[in-house]
Design a protein around this motif. Sequence first.
Motif: not given
Length: 203
Positions: A21, A24-25, A27
């Motif tokens: 996650y 994918s962002h 970060r």
Amino acid sequence: LPAGARVGTGSPRRRAQLNAYARSHGRTIEIVPIRGNIDTRIGHVHGGELDAVVLAAAGLQRIGRIDEVTDFLPVDTVLPAPGQGALAVECAAVNVDLAALLSGLDDPHTRVAVTAERSLLAALEAGCSAPVGALADLLADGQVVNEMRLRGVVGTTDGSTLVQLSITGPVPTSLGDAIALGRELASEMLAKGAAGLMGERAH
């Protein structure tokens, strides 16, 4: 969370999905393996060693500490473990009267959902520490439940590779149908390379 946040969890499944996650962002986070009871884990945050810890909300609710939660992770971000949250009551098979009495507690939809999730896990031959998530949920058209969706995920713990697929079909009318649904999704996931992402497989 700040960039490079230190997040504590003892679960390879959560680690894989949280890292994916974050990636994918755009970060970066650092997943820190932790053990211990709830006080110990939350203490790592209060003491400044970690920026966050991931805990089961049900456990915090049970001990009256749900007000300490700062965010709930949606299942679209982190799929639960197969069968997570389902309650079961066991009794000796020879105790027919008690079994009949307990059957009134059985929820057919929960039973087929958990059966499909566990069938997926078994067909993947995943070990107990494999980063595998699964969730079967019921899809309703108005007030009528007519379909079940089974989602599964397997990934490397660094989040660099995930195999995440789903399958939707009629609500299983038997445990055999639920098992078949789990096996079908597992077959599709294995075809996409899931076996190579789980580390040591169970035999």
